[in-house]
Scaffold this motif. Sequence first.
Motif, PDB file in Angstrom:
ATOM      1  N   LEU A  34       0.638  -1.522  -0.161  1.00  0.00           N
ATOM      2  CA  LEU A  34      -0.192   0.281  -0.087  1.00  0.00           C
ATOM      3  C   LEU A  34       0.816   1.817  -0.167  1.00  0.00           C
ATOM      4  O   LEU A  34       0.220   1.848  -1.130  1.00  0.00           O
ATOM      5  N   ARG A  35       1.873   1.315   0.920  1.00  0.00           N
ATOM      6  CA  ARG A  35       2.418   2.549   0.882  1.00  0.00           C
ATOM      7  C   ARG A  35       3.719   2.915  -0.353  1.00  0.00           C
ATOM      8  O   ARG A  35       3.585   3.625  -0.635  1.00  0.00           O
ATOM      9  N   ALA A  36       3.913   1.530  -0.715  1.00  0.00           N
ATOM     10  CA  ALA A  36       4.724   1.586  -2.127  1.00  0.00           C
ATOM     11  C   ALA A  36       4.184   1.574  -3.422  1.00  0.00           C
ATOM     12  O   ALA A  36       4.431   2.610  -4.212  1.00  0.00           O
ATOM     13  N   MET A  37       2.363   2.121  -3.314  1.00  0.00           N
ATOM     14  CA  MET A  37       1.825   2.955  -4.117  1.00  0.00           C
ATOM     15  C   MET A  37       1.124   4.397  -4.053  1.00  0.00           C
ATOM     16  O   MET A  37       0.302   4.881  -4.422  1.00  0.00           O
ATOM     17  N   GLY A  38       1.921   4.644  -2.501  1.00  0.00           N
ATOM     18  CA  GLY A  38       1.690   6.187  -2.314  1.00  0.00           C
ATOM     19  C   GLY A  38       0.156   6.047  -1.527  1.00  0.00           C
ATOM     20  O   GLY A  38      -0.651   6.934  -1.447  1.00  0.00           O
ATOM     21  N   THR A  39       0.088   5.093  -0.600  1.00  0.00           N
ATOM     22  CA  THR A  39      -1.777   5.254   0.462  1.00  0.00           C
ATOM     23  C   THR A  39      -1.033   5.359   1.538  1.00  0.00           C
ATOM     24  O   THR A  39       0.063   4.386   2.070  1.00  0.00           O
ATOM     25  N   LYS A  65      -5.891   4.756   4.832  1.00  0.00           N
ATOM     26  CA  LYS A  65      -6.638   3.813   3.815  1.00  0.00           C
ATOM     27  C   LYS A  65      -7.377   2.060   4.923  1.00  0.00           C
ATOM     28  O   LYS A  65      -8.633   2.024   4.280  1.00  0.00           O
TER      29      LYS A  65
END
Lengths: 282, 254
Positions: B124-129, B134
């Motif tokens: 999630l963090r790697a995809m900017g979330t 979330k």
Amino acid sequence: MMVPPAEEPFSKRDQMSTPAIEMRHVSLAFDEKPVIDDVSFQVPPGGTLILLGATGSGKSLLLKLILGLLKPDRGEILIEGQDIVPLPETALNAIRKRMGIVFQEGALFDSLPVYENVSYRLREDGERDEAKIEARVREVLGFVEMEHAIDKMPAELSGGMRRRVAIARAIASAPSIMLYDSPTAGLDPITAQTINVLIIKLRDLQGVTSVVVTHRLQDTVVLTNFVYSAERKALVPAFTDGGPRRRGPVLFQIMREGRVAFQGTQEELARAADPSLQRFVA
Amino acid sequence: MQSFLKRKVLAVQDFVYLFAYSFRNLVSPPRYYADMLVQMDVIGVGSLPIVLLTGFFTGAVLALQSYRSLARFGEVALTGQVVALSVVLELGPVLTAIVVAGRNSSGIASEIGSMLVSEQIDALRAMGTDPQRKLVAPRFFATLLTLPLLTVLADFIALLGGYLIAFSTAHLSSKEYWVPAYQSLGPHDVVQGLLKPFVFAVIISLVGCYFGLRTTGGTEGVGRATTEAVVVAVVLIFVLDFFITRFLIGIGFA
């Protein structure tokens, strides 16, 4: 096995162009126990960095540091010339758009079907046009040959299929850097080879800079000695006369207890005197 | 000993941060409305049957015991009043919170814990979330909104359960049960009874998220996080219930 002609030594390479990824004296400790100790390296654009080492030697941590998921205690981490260490999370997200990561078991969101997994980042980046999203999802799923699984849930997929969907998800936003955390771990040799082909295909067709953490020697052999031929739609040996050429060098880095035990090309690794490194030589 | 204390203080600090972020994430974008709706369905609608069932039997057993005790003093007519006050002030809010904590603190901790150990949170963090937005904010919001509603429904069904016993066993008429029950409740009692679920909702959702997010040690760790979340949430509900009540009496509200 075939011995490729010598590549330029690691240190002299690409001093002029900005490296895609660079670490300078990076250290990290958990509870005062050092897990990454003074690590420095550079990966030029289009290059491949193969990270080898025993479990717990810090390979996966390096990937998380590159993504900014962890902050180092000391040192600089430069992505395409920009130091990401002082950046806040919001600014990091802009950098992360240029990077894709494939986690060890794929780390697909198991509450979402394949379509939603792959389109996740496009939506997160504010894309609202469903037709565009679907076109891109089908394109990247086609690239990993998983278009038939578009409506499946991650739990219905096999290990290799999950890895392929994870690659599709990672490349959906067309990153220029791809990080792979043991992409072939736990796969049978044939499935593992299809994953290697995908990694090479991305690298050689789209010039993606790749960092590959692996335990499997076979992977390093394939990643080093083969290139993807667009005409023949298959891997062909590198360094053949008139054949396709790699865009960047393949570099090896062996980690041992958080330190760099070896850095260099395959050739240099083969010549390395340290007997403890010999088990990484094919 | 020192490091033990340090860990406990750090845990409290982390929890306070989680609380502060959750509030901030409710009032600032990006918000994940779809996730909020899903969580309201999971936590609110999903808990409804079990909350109603426990509420009904709580009211029924309370009426049974109050009637038997009150009969000794010849005060059977007070049954409705005793049931209403006990249910609205204490049993409704606390038992609903306990049931929802058992169901959802554990559910939240195990879901977030599993996502953590399978690297989905990193993904999630790697995809900017931001996982706080979330995962934590929707659960926080959904619990905050649905727990008071569940409590109101539980209160009502408990009074109904009490009525059935008062009617069938104590032979009170409908009027003899409902009129004192209704009249005994002042606005302060209702406010107190509805204030508690909001506090308990914070505990249920954030304790679940807290233990989920600090899961370590693979699937075994998920089991441990789940157990800890339920234990801590339930204990905190009882302790805070006492202090809220004491505080409200102290300021002359109750």
